[in-house]
Scaffold this active site. Structure first.
Site, PDB file in Angstrom:
ATOM      1  N   GLU A 153       6.085  22.901 -16.760  1.00 23.27           N
ATOM      2  CA  GLU A 153       6.689  23.555 -15.822  1.00 23.27           C
ATOM      3  C   GLU A 153       6.936  24.868 -16.275  1.00 23.27           C
ATOM      4  O   GLU A 153       8.308  25.608 -16.622  1.00 23.27           O
ATOM      5  CB  GLU A 153       8.077  22.877 -15.508  1.00 23.27           C
ATOM      6  N   GLU A 306       5.686  14.062 -11.660  1.00 22.72           N
ATOM      7  CA  GLU A 306       6.714  13.770 -12.102  1.00 22.72           C
ATOM      8  C   GLU A 306       7.778  13.493 -10.942  1.00 22.72           C
ATOM      9  O   GLU A 306       7.899  14.197  -9.939  1.00 22.72           O
ATOM     10  CB  GLU A 306       7.748  14.773 -13.104  1.00 22.72           C
TER      11      GLU A 306
END
Ligand code: GAL
Ligand code: ZN
Length: 638
Positions: A153, A306
């Site tokens: 991320e 995710e």
């Protein structure tokens, strides 16, 4: 170039983040047994394992990972191996405090959490490269390896002196010399002229509002400098085995990293998504984010990297997903082009910041509702992969006749300080146009403003404040050649250098739209605009209005009463062989729905299936239509 198909190998991927370093080795064997029971075929390993892999500079401890990867491989479970560089161990920050990121306030963010790195610090870059290279040297040909997961991320911004130095290099490549910089940044305003590169800084804490282009350029720079970190690690691991596909995980609508540029640098796109189970619009928002991922990858399959099987512990109120909801949202991902569904995380952490986060194996253990649902989902995904002779979804495309323009520069620019309306949020604008189409089961792609649009019957530009010459010409050519365009307000206002267009707006599109905007007219909260339209029905609008004048366009709706009485609010213009609509305000949702219904009908845009009850989402993928019921209770389809 490898792609996601090299990782799926004929099966939809299913699994999650696996953090064995948090558990004693006795648990690993049980993990693999339960993964097999659940039908897991891919786990992401090592995202936060830097300290476990390299307890101090120069010393690697790969033994435990050898064992784990060996166990997974024996169990037939593939691995997305992560470079662990999102969370440097304390030794890096302790020995090299300049690797710790500095906020705009000048304060360094210390270790003890995660993501504490400066992307420009040479010591961080070196250390990240060393650990990635060592990892790849050891595992690039491991039989369990399916893909590389670079970092995590990306999105941390730093404002330190290293970053200042690199920012100057970035600026000098963009503007040449200081004269170029001064001209571009408009430093004649407020006596900001720079006489020496050493004076040029990242935006830090200032006495009053800063230079808008300094801010915007810094946002562009941050995305680029993080991308350099990504590509350096990508290249380091690729050198050991170019056949392994490489990705990094994006987030839902994340302004800091330019999705188009980043997607172009990876082998396939992946997403981390955490819709709020308490948000009544969660399914719509999730669908939108998933459509963005498919679009960033040019329509190719993407990976849901995710999602939580239950609660997301960072939410102020971390309500779990109700029974069936994880399955529903997983299927939505597959329907919208994902070739795999992974979770954060496999086994719930007993310690640490995420101890209240949902997991595939929750704290209650495998004898639990959540684990039973996970097992059922694993079976279902295996079936969906397609048996021989049965058409599957794997690798299949998702057809769409509508494109929504998504542009990171325009997004950042419209949200700069001292724009006319502080509450004008780019993603809200996109959502307002996406929502009614989602409810009508019209599938949308997202597209670059300067990319190919010819394949779409309808192009929506809910807002495009900042516009390049290429984008201006591209949208004009699209309509000229027969396309239908709908453009929302506060568009075509400035160029990529954040210079306001003169002579009326939308600057380069006045001819295309047959309209001229003289003034932007943001409205105070609570003020409703009354808009009259024979064609669409009267409606209310809020937040934004414009002092418009039709210059060739047909007026479809007009403001009634108040200062702007009689001003056109919705206009339609024939241009070339196409049609361009301009919507100079923010109509209430029901009115925008009517308008888009009308436009879709005119442009022959059809839903995947007509006449479905509310709450039922329909998406076509390949030969299949997915029907997803988001409301409670039963629904009958005829
Ligand atoms: C993501 C992150 C994961 C985990 C998850 C929790 O942002 O990549 O490591 O922290 O959030 O929701
Ligand atoms: Zn920095």
């Amino acid at each position: 170039m490898p792609g996601l198909e090299d990782a799926t190998r004929g099966r939809l991927l299913f699994g999650g983040d696996y953090n064995p370093e948090q558990w004693p080795p006795e648990v690993w064997a049980e993990d693999v047994r339960l993964m097999r029971e659940a039908g897991v075929n891919l786990v992401t390993v090592g995202v936060f394992a830097w300290a476990a892999l390299q307890p101090e500079p120069g010393r690697f401890t790969f033994g435990w990972l050898d064992t784990v990867l060996g166990l997974l491989d024996e169990g037939g479970i593939g691995v997305a191996l992560a470079t662990p560089t999102a969370s440097p161990p304390p030794w890096l920050g302790h020995r090299h405090p300049d690797t710790l990121p500095q906020g705009p306030d000048g304060v360094r963010r210390l270790y003890g959490s995660r993501n504490q790195y400066c992307p420009s610090a040479p010591a961080y870059r070196r250390a990240a490269r060393v650990v990635s290279d060592a990892l790849a040297a050891r595992y690039a040909h491991h039989p369990a390896l399916r893909m590389w997961h670079i970092g995590n991320e990306y999105g941390t911004a730093c404002h330190c002196d290293h970053c200042a130095q690199r920012f100057r290099g970035w600026l000098s490549r963009r503007y040449g010399d200081l004269d170029g910089l001064n001209a571009a940044w408009g430093t004649a305003v407020w006596s900001q002229r720079y006489g020496d590169w050493a004076e040029v800084l990242p935006p830090r804490r200032m006495q009053y509002v800063g230079n808008p282009l300094q801010d915007l350029d810094y946002q562009r720079f941050v995305s680029d400098v993080l991308l350099e970190c990504f590509t350096a690690e990508r290249d380091a691991v690729r050198a050991h085995n170019p056949a392994v596909p490489i990705t990094t995980n994006f987030m839902d609508f994340y302004r800091h990293t330019d999705g188009w540029r980043w997607a172009a640098a990876e082998d396939f796109v992946s997403l981390d998504t955490y819709p709020d189970p308490n948000d009544p619009d969660a399914a719509m928002r999730a669908a939108m984010s998933k459509d963005v991922m498919r679009s960033l990858g040019g329509g190719r399959p993407w990976l849901l990297m995710e999602q939580s099987p239950g609660a997301a512990s960072w939410r102020p109120v971390a309500t779990p997903k109700r029974p069936g909801l994880n399955r529903l949202w997983s299927m939505q991902a597959v329907a919208r082009g994902a070739d795999g569904v992974l979770h954060f995380q496999w086994r719930a952490s007993r310690q640490g910041a995420e101890r209240a986060h949902g997991a595939m194996v929750p704290h209650a253990g495998h004898d639990s509702r959540v684990f039973r649902e996970i097992c059922a989902l694993g079976r279902e995904l295996a079936e969906l992969s397609g048996m021989p002779g049965v058409p599957g979804v794997l690798g299949a495309g998702v057809p769409a006749d509508v494109a929504i323009v998504l542009d990171w520069d325009a997004w950042r620019a419209v949200e700069l300080d001292h724009q006319p309306h502080h509450g004008f949020r780019y993603v809200d604008r996109l959502t307002e146009y996406y929502a009614p189409l989602w409810r009508a089961n019209v599938t949308c792609d997202f597209a670059r403003a300067d990319g190919p649009l010819g394949g779409y019957r309808l192009v929506l530009v809910p807002n495009l404040y900042q516009v390049s010459a290429a984008a201006a010409a591209n949208l004009t050519a699209y309509v000229q050649a027969g396309g239908t365009l709908v453009m929302g307000p506060f568009s075509g206002v400035a160029d990529p250098g954040e210079r306001v267009f003169t002579g009326g707006w939308p600057g380069p599109w006045q001819d295309l739209l047959g309209v001229r905007v003289e003034e932007h007219w943001p409205l105070p909260d609570g003020e409703r605009l009354d808009v009259a339209s024979a064609e669409l029905g009267d409606f209310a609008a809020a937040t934004w209005a414009e002092w418009t004048e039709a210059r060739g366009a047909q007026v479809v709706a007009r403001i009634r009463g108040g200062t702007l009485d009689g001003r056109p609010a919705v206009l339609r213009h024939r241009y070339g062989t196409g049609t361009a609509w301009y919507v100079a305000t923010l109509p209430e949702p029901e009115a925008l729905r009517r308008l888009l219904d009308r436009v879709c009908a005119d442009a022959a845009v059809r839903p995947v299936l007509p006449g479905l009850p509310p709450g039922v989402e329909a998406v076509r993928r390949g030969d299949r239509i997915f029907l997803l019921h988001h409301d409670d209770g039963r629904v009958e389809l005829r």
